[in-house]
Design an enzyme around this catalytic site. Sequence first.
Site, PDB file in Angstrom:
ATOM      1  N   LYS A 116      13.644   3.021   7.310  1.00 45.37           N
ATOM      2  CA  LYS A 116      12.726   3.818   8.093  1.00 45.37           C
ATOM      3  C   LYS A 116      12.989   4.103   9.663  1.00 45.37           C
ATOM      4  O   LYS A 116      13.069   5.224  10.080  1.00 45.37           O
ATOM      5  CB  LYS A 116      11.210   3.577   7.929  1.00 45.37           C
ATOM      6  CG  LYS A 116      10.778   3.646   6.455  1.00 45.37           C
ATOM      7  CD  LYS A 116      11.135   4.829   5.544  1.00 45.37           C
ATOM      8  CE  LYS A 116      10.985   4.559   4.057  1.00 45.37           C
ATOM      9  NZ  LYS A 116      11.603   5.763   3.261  1.00 45.37           N
ATOM     10  N   GLY A 164       5.700   5.205   2.232  1.00 40.13           N
ATOM     11  CA  GLY A 164       4.421   5.525   1.233  1.00 40.13           C
ATOM     12  C   GLY A 164       3.463   4.734   1.734  1.00 40.13           C
ATOM     13  O   GLY A 164       2.459   4.234   0.433  1.00 40.13           O
ATOM     14  N   GLY A 165       3.156   4.157   2.666  1.00 40.41           N
ATOM     15  CA  GLY A 165       1.718   3.280   3.137  1.00 40.41           C
ATOM     16  C   GLY A 165       1.872   2.000   2.836  1.00 40.41           C
ATOM     17  O   GLY A 165       0.972   1.254   3.047  1.00 40.41           O
ATOM     18  N   LEU A 203      -1.662   8.125  14.912  1.00 41.40           N
ATOM     19  CA  LEU A 203      -2.290   9.398  14.768  1.00 41.40           C
ATOM     20  C   LEU A 203      -3.528   9.015  14.103  1.00 41.40           C
ATOM     21  O   LEU A 203      -3.708   8.728  12.839  1.00 41.40           O
ATOM     22  CB  LEU A 203      -1.490  10.312  14.439  1.00 41.40           C
ATOM     23  CG  LEU A 203      -0.059  10.498  15.200  1.00 41.40           C
ATOM     24  CD1 LEU A 203       0.869  11.633  14.526  1.00 41.40           C
ATOM     25  CD2 LEU A 203      -0.337  10.689  16.680  1.00 41.40           C
ATOM     26  N   LYS A 237      -1.104  10.964  -3.876  1.00 44.21           N
ATOM     27  CA  LYS A 237      -1.620  12.379  -3.776  1.00 44.21           C
ATOM     28  C   LYS A 237      -2.399  13.024  -4.953  1.00 44.21           C
ATOM     29  O   LYS A 237      -2.171  12.537  -6.073  1.00 44.21           O
ATOM     30  CB  LYS A 237      -0.150  13.301  -3.677  1.00 44.21           C
ATOM     31  CG  LYS A 237       0.464  12.819  -2.169  1.00 44.21           C
ATOM     32  CD  LYS A 237       1.878  13.487  -2.138  1.00 44.21           C
ATOM     33  CE  LYS A 237       2.453  13.142  -0.919  1.00 44.21           C
ATOM     34  NZ  LYS A 237       4.135  13.443  -0.975  1.00 44.21           N
ATOM     35  N   GLU A 287       8.873  10.028   7.651  1.00 40.49           N
ATOM     36  CA  GLU A 287       9.995   9.450   6.609  1.00 40.49           C
ATOM     37  C   GLU A 287      10.891  10.625   6.053  1.00 40.49           C
ATOM     38  O   GLU A 287      10.225  11.736   6.038  1.00 40.49           O
ATOM     39  CB  GLU A 287       9.170   8.755   5.472  1.00 40.49           C
ATOM     40  CG  GLU A 287       8.642   7.390   6.216  1.00 40.49           C
ATOM     41  CD  GLU A 287       7.601   7.112   5.013  1.00 40.49           C
ATOM     42  OE1 GLU A 287       7.626   7.089   3.913  1.00 40.49           O
ATOM     43  OE2 GLU A 287       6.693   6.154   5.644  1.00 40.49           O
ATOM     44  N   ASN A 289      12.203  11.615   2.172  1.00 37.10           N
ATOM     45  CA  ASN A 289      12.333  11.018   0.778  1.00 37.10           C
ATOM     46  C   ASN A 289      13.743  11.971   0.299  1.00 37.10           C
ATOM     47  O   ASN A 289      13.866  13.146   0.363  1.00 37.10           O
ATOM     48  CB  ASN A 289      11.308  11.401  -0.082  1.00 37.10           C
ATOM     49  CG  ASN A 289       9.990  10.896   0.326  1.00 37.10           C
ATOM     50  OD1 ASN A 289       9.891   9.758   0.655  1.00 37.10           O
ATOM     51  ND2 ASN A 289       8.909  11.512   0.454  1.00 37.10           N
ATOM     52  N   ARG A 291      14.646  12.101  -2.982  1.00 34.24           N
ATOM     53  CA  ARG A 291      14.629  12.374  -4.282  1.00 34.24           C
ATOM     54  C   ARG A 291      13.666  13.732  -4.568  1.00 34.24           C
ATOM     55  O   ARG A 291      13.553  14.302  -3.906  1.00 34.24           O
ATOM     56  CB  ARG A 291      13.863  11.417  -5.156  1.00 34.24           C
ATOM     57  CG  ARG A 291      12.305  11.449  -4.460  1.00 34.24           C
ATOM     58  CD  ARG A 291      11.448  10.392  -5.131  1.00 34.24           C
ATOM     59  NE  ARG A 291       9.767  10.336  -4.598  1.00 34.24           N
ATOM     60  CZ  ARG A 291       9.594  10.052  -3.596  1.00 34.24           C
ATOM     61  NH1 ARG A 291      10.079   9.333  -2.789  1.00 34.24           N
ATOM     62  NH2 ARG A 291       8.326  10.210  -3.152  1.00 34.24           N
TER      63      ARG A 291
HETATM   64  C1  MV4 Z   1       1.104   6.817  10.230  1.00 34.61           C
HETATM   65  C2  MV4 Z   1      -0.316   7.429  10.249  1.00 34.61           C
HETATM   66  C3  MV4 Z   1      -0.789   7.410  11.642  1.00 34.61           C
HETATM   67  N1  MV4 Z   1      -0.145   7.233  12.568  1.00 34.61           N
HETATM   68  N2  MV4 Z   1       1.873   6.864  11.258  1.00 34.61           N
HETATM   69  C4  MV4 Z   1       0.982   6.235   5.474  1.00 34.61           C
HETATM   70  C5  MV4 Z   1       1.930   6.658   4.404  1.00 34.61           C
HETATM   71  C6  MV4 Z   1       3.267   6.405   5.195  1.00 34.61           C
HETATM   72  N3  MV4 Z   1       4.136   7.556   4.664  1.00 34.61           N
HETATM   73  C7  MV4 Z   1       2.899   6.959   6.526  1.00 34.61           C
HETATM   74  N4  MV4 Z   1       1.660   6.782   6.683  1.00 34.61           N
HETATM   75  C8  MV4 Z   1       0.657   6.942   7.875  1.00 34.61           C
HETATM   76  N5  MV4 Z   1       1.603   6.953   8.705  1.00 34.61           N
HETATM   77  C9  MV4 Z   1       1.117   7.212  12.382  1.00 34.61           C
HETATM   78  N6  MV4 Z   1       2.140   6.881  13.489  1.00 34.61           N
HETATM   79  C10 MV4 Z   1      -1.126   7.593   9.075  1.00 34.61           C
HETATM   80  C11 MV4 Z   1      -0.448   7.399   7.950  1.00 34.61           C
HETATM   81  C12 MV4 Z   1      -1.307   7.648   6.834  1.00 34.61           C
HETATM   82  C13 MV4 Z   1      -1.184   8.492   5.880  1.00 34.61           C
HETATM   83  C14 MV4 Z   1      -0.123   9.370   5.990  1.00 34.61           C
HETATM   84  C15 MV4 Z   1       0.165  10.486   5.032  1.00 34.61           C
HETATM   85  C16 MV4 Z   1      -0.791  10.813   4.119  1.00 34.61           C
HETATM   86  C17 MV4 Z   1      -2.069   9.842   3.934  1.00 34.61           C
HETATM   87  C18 MV4 Z   1      -2.207   8.815   4.754  1.00 34.61           C
HETATM   88  C19 MV4 Z   1      -3.016   8.030   4.455  1.00 34.61           C
HETATM   89  C20 MV4 Z   1      -3.431   6.949   5.440  1.00 34.61           C
HETATM   90  C21 MV4 Z   1      -2.517   6.682   6.600  1.00 34.61           C
END
Ligand code: MV4
Length: 448
Positions: A116, A164-165, A203, A237, A287, A289, A291
């Site tokens: 990442k 993916g969290g 955020l 999701k 990020e 993906n 795929r």
């Molecule tokens: C974040 C964020 C807030 N601020 N990055 C969670 C999954 C991963 N792909 C990135 N994620 C997050 N990154 C910053 N700088 C909040 C999340 C996040 C989130 C993002 C997308 C969909 C659902 C989420 C649920 C919790 C936190």
Amino acid sequence: MFSKILIANRGEIALRILRACREMGIRTVAVHSTADADAMHVRLADESVCIGPPSLTESYLNKAAILSAATITGAEAIHPGYGFLSENASFAELVEEHGISFIGPNPEHIRMMGDKIQAKITMKQFNVPLVPGSDGALQDIATAYKIADEIGYPVLIKAAAGGGGRGMKVAYSKDELEEAWKVARTEAQMAFGNDEVYLEKYLDNPRHIELQIIGDSYGNVVHLGERDCSLQRRHQKVLEEALSPVLTDEQRQKISSIVTNAMKNLKYRNAGTLEFLYQDGHFCFIEMNTRLQVEHPVSEYVSNIDLVREQICVAAGEKLSFIQNDIHLRGHSIECRINAEDPVTFAPSPGTIKMFHPPGGLGVRLDSALYQGYKIPPYYDSLIAKLIVYAPTRTEAIARMKRALEEFVISGVNTTIPLHQAILNDEEFQRGEYTIHWLENFIAKNQQ
Ligand code: MV4
């Protein structure tokens, strides 16, 4: 073009790929575990090979068994679907070393986006907007304090090998930073064997908006618009839509031209998705993906493009048969992921399907490998059907989805259909007013 493709997956996505192959006149090889001997993808494929016992590492993640199956059946290409080996750069390399085409990007791009930090460094070079944070890996805690002071708290420490969290720690203030850094590094080392971490501004209430692209081996790249995937629970999701209810044509045009330019420069081949957090009118890349994604059908509906067919074509060395100007994003599409789960506790609910009556009619698509009498094995994930609708407007798409969910009969197992019905009936959802936190609050509120 390939004459035979091995599908290294199961369930609805194996069927999705099989259907594209059939329409293209390509023969198919299914692989399956002993638990999936009666699965629909095995029944519909031209040939099938049992690759191992139920456990994932011994079957669908078993590289040697899958390669052997491809070799003995004479398959010229392997489609990995999503999950499993779809973003495993070593597997893609191994496949190519055996003279078989991997239906995906070249392994260097998989590896690049799997890291990442590397993904962000690459995107920054092409002026893709990022979340403010560290430039690359955090070398020491002193640097973390310095950057956090500059950008302000709260901040997140993320694992380079995460995504993916997985592997994220938030620090709301200075006195939480050292602990977040330590825990993030230890957990990253244990989970991924790599303790590299980076720092981002946290955020607090974004939407998750992702852009679908596809490129060929000649530097041609087009985008198919965005999906709004904010409705999720514990990083799974639940409901996705295309296009996002909040973007203007100008915003879409701006971010997609930046993204397609970046992908052209990389000579990215395959379908791909760039994930963004969207807050206060700004996009921040997080990020990529490399795929085909679960929710690809909503992009297929609004663009009228068959993503799996195009993946196969570009992997076979063909040029994309269209340019950006040929693509007209029209109408609205929604996908409900239907899981075999308790709709209240979300505990998996495997079992035998007693009754199965799929919905139909104009603008309704059901991607599912279920059939009456099918026994859902307990070993794999609980997604049993994706119900996707298309209509001229979002309001009509919501009405169509409600109608389709009412028609849908699945008995013998619990499903998340009632959750979808509750979401679709909610006025905030209907107004498109939601962020990544909306669904968990909605579930908590409805359970009181
Ligand atoms: C974040 C964020 C807030 N601020 N990055 C969670 C999954 C991963 N792909 C990135 N994620 C997050 N990154 C910053 N700088 C909040 C999340 C996040 C989130 C993002 C997308 C969909 C659902 C989420 C649920 C919790 C936190």
